[in-house]
Design a protein around this motif. Structure first.
Motif, PDB file in Angstrom:
ATOM      1  N   THR A  25       0.855  -1.189   0.000  1.00 44.55           N
ATOM      2  CA  THR A  25       0.000   0.000   0.000  1.00 44.55           C
ATOM      3  C   THR A  25       0.889   1.236   0.000  1.00 44.55           C
ATOM      4  O   THR A  25       2.027   1.209   0.511  1.00 44.55           O
ATOM      5  CB  THR A  25      -0.948   0.040   1.210  1.00 44.55           C
ATOM      6  N   ARG A  26       0.378   2.310  -0.564  1.00 46.35           N
ATOM      7  CA  ARG A  26       1.137   3.560  -0.602  1.00 46.35           C
ATOM      8  C   ARG A  26       1.443   4.033   0.818  1.00 46.35           C
ATOM      9  O   ARG A  26       2.539   4.548   1.102  1.00 46.35           O
ATOM     10  CB  ARG A  26       0.327   4.608  -1.350  1.00 46.35           C
ATOM     11  N   GLU A  27       0.491   3.851   1.728  1.00 50.58           N
ATOM     12  CA  GLU A  27       0.690   4.259   3.118  1.00 50.58           C
ATOM     13  C   GLU A  27       1.881   3.529   3.723  1.00 50.58           C
ATOM     14  O   GLU A  27       2.732   4.133   4.399  1.00 50.58           O
ATOM     15  CB  GLU A  27      -0.577   3.974   3.919  1.00 50.58           C
ATOM     16  N   GLN A  28       1.948   2.228   3.506  1.00 44.95           N
ATOM     17  CA  GLN A  28       3.049   1.409   4.028  1.00 44.95           C
ATOM     18  C   GLN A  28       4.398   1.921   3.508  1.00 44.95           C
ATOM     19  O   GLN A  28       5.346   2.131   4.292  1.00 44.95           O
ATOM     20  CB  GLN A  28       2.819  -0.037   3.595  1.00 44.95           C
ATOM     21  N   ASP A  30       5.178   4.838   2.216  1.00 43.60           N
ATOM     22  CA  ASP A  30       5.478   6.196   2.690  1.00 43.60           C
ATOM     23  C   ASP A  30       6.027   6.176   4.114  1.00 43.60           C
ATOM     24  O   ASP A  30       6.913   6.985   4.458  1.00 43.60           O
ATOM     25  CB  ASP A  30       4.227   7.069   2.613  1.00 43.60           C
ATOM     26  N   ILE A  31       5.528   5.276   4.945  1.00 42.48           N
ATOM     27  CA  ILE A  31       6.064   5.174   6.304  1.00 42.48           C
ATOM     28  C   ILE A  31       7.504   4.648   6.269  1.00 42.48           C
ATOM     29  O   ILE A  31       8.366   5.130   7.024  1.00 42.48           O
ATOM     30  CB  ILE A  31       5.157   4.297   7.179  1.00 42.48           C
ATOM     31  N   GLU A 103       0.083   2.910  15.080  1.00 42.73           N
ATOM     32  CA  GLU A 103       0.227   3.146  13.646  1.00 42.73           C
ATOM     33  C   GLU A 103       0.352   1.820  12.900  1.00 42.73           C
ATOM     34  O   GLU A 103      -0.276   1.627  11.848  1.00 42.73           O
ATOM     35  CB  GLU A 103       1.461   4.010  13.378  1.00 42.73           C
ATOM     36  N   VAL A 107      -2.195   0.520   9.905  1.00 42.66           N
ATOM     37  CA  VAL A 107      -1.727   0.228   8.541  1.00 42.66           C
ATOM     38  C   VAL A 107      -2.096  -1.199   8.152  1.00 42.66           C
ATOM     39  O   VAL A 107      -2.563  -1.450   7.033  1.00 42.66           O
ATOM     40  CB  VAL A 107      -0.206   0.463   8.434  1.00 42.66           C
ATOM     41  N   ARG A 110      -5.969  -1.483   7.619  1.00 40.87           N
ATOM     42  CA  ARG A 110      -6.399  -0.858   6.357  1.00 40.87           C
ATOM     43  C   ARG A 110      -5.913  -1.665   5.155  1.00 40.87           C
ATOM     44  O   ARG A 110      -6.632  -1.787   4.150  1.00 40.87           O
ATOM     45  CB  ARG A 110      -5.909   0.591   6.296  1.00 40.87           C
TER      46      ARG A 110
END
Length: 362
Positions: A25-28, A30-31, A103, A107, A110
């Motif tokens: 995922t983009r969120e993963q 980015d972290i 967090e 992640v 989601r």
């Protein structure tokens, strides 16, 4: 060896179910980039994701694009290489290096919801595995149950160690109990190496998939076996990729030296077990050939671990080669055994319903 069309639909007498396929995922990502930038990432993340998420090289950029796609591009790639079904898991190291536990939970949750939505959108092509945050074992146990009972997932992937801690440690027992409760396999996938063991490997360029991943993940599985995980949970099934992270080829020596260590009482943690390591490999360990499209290795593993315990995987998108699929099709083995390897073993161990994706006869 002959080249041949790579069609989906079973024209060679079996469907191809790929059992270790990654998404992100983009969120993963980015972290990961944030952790690399602010200095909280360990050396393994800097080595692995400092490359894949930042390098302008064709390999890194192509892999990132493919990781982030759970739609038409991925299905087109599957079609081009004759892959009927992909069993998908959040790419390594998942959320396990994240220092903020809340967090990490968010992640993972989601990502699971997103994967479930994509599996629902493409039910004949995608099967999901649950992502967890072992930093919080009780939450992870609940998420395994949610994945199995609400999201339709068929297993759980954990990316080896969690900040240097391994699943044989008592605090992770809720995770194991939940897997036994829902009767689903645990897939132990390689992770970036912990700082405690990475130095001589990273300096030689050997910390990743070339060698270090297998060393660390094979050790993880051995820790679980030798501390009695399968005596405590005899129905538990653990999957590992990359031809068993080399353990099948070491079995004689592993058994000999393990039994010598138990007899000598040299190590406090080595206690007598109900079976030998080789026997556990034949009753509780499942092997996929992800990234190892090599007929001699596959046949040897079938011989020592069992024909019902060796399954096909591509390792998409990190290894995406049409010629490897053709090489596996061309292996010199009986049609019945080849169908076990490509299809029916995966159906058995992931409890898949063939009616969901078997082509209908017109």
């Amino acid at each position: 060896m002959t080249d041949h069309p790579l069609n989906t639909g079973g024209d060679r007498g079996y469907l191809r179910i790929a059992t270790e396929e990654a998404f992100a995922t983009r969120e993963q990502v980015d972290i990961y980039l944030r952790m690399i930038k602010d200095g909280t990432a360990d050396k393994g993340m800097v080595s692995l994701w400092g490359f894949y998420a930042k390098s302008p090289s064709e390999r890194a950029m192509t892999i990132m694009d493919r990781l982030l796609d759970l739609g038409e591009r991925r299905i087109a790639d599957m079609d081009r290489t004759g892959i009927d079904v992909g069993i998908l898991a959040l790419t390594s190291p998942g959320v396990q290096p994240m220092l903020d536990v809340a967090e990490a939970r968010g992640v993972a949750q989601r990502a699971n919801d997103y994967l479930a939505e994509r599996c629902h959108a493409h039910p004949t092509r995608f099967v999901g595995m649950t992502a967890v945050a072992p930093q919080d074992p009780e939450w992870s146990a609940r998420e395994i149950i949610r994945g199995a009972k609400e999201l339709g997932f068929k297993g759980c992937q954990i990316n080896s160690h969690t900040q240097g801690h391994y699943l044989d440690e008592p605090q992770f027992d809720p995770i194991i109990r939940a897997l036994v409760e829902v009767d689903q396999p645990l897939y132990i996938h390689p992770s970036t190496l912990p700082d405690s063991m990475i130095a001589p490997l990273v300096e030689a360029g050997l910390d990743g998939a070339i060698f270090g991943f297998g060393v660390e993940t094979g050790m993880h599985l051995l820790r679980l076996i030798t501390t009695g995980i399968f005596d405590r949970y005899p129905t538990l099934q653990i999957m590992v990729g990359h031809m068993g992270e080399a353990l099948p080829y070491w079995l004689y020596r592993l058994d000999y030296m393990h039994q010598a260590g138990v007899r000598s009482k040299r190590y406090e943690r080595l206690k007598p077990l109900k079976k030998t390591i080789a026997e556990y490999m034949r009753s509780n360990v499942l092997v996929t050939n992800s990234g190892v499209a090599w007929e001699p290795a596959i046949k040897f593993c079938q011989q020592v671990v069992g024909e019902d315990r060796v399954m096909y995987a591509m390792d998409y998108p990190y290894e995406y080669e049409a010629y490897e699929v053709q090489a596996m099709d061309n292996m010199d083995m009986t049609p019945a055994l080849k169908k076990k390897f490509f299809q029916s073993n995966a159906e058995r161990w992931f409890k898949l319903d063939p009616a969901q994706y078997t082509p209908k006869v017109k």
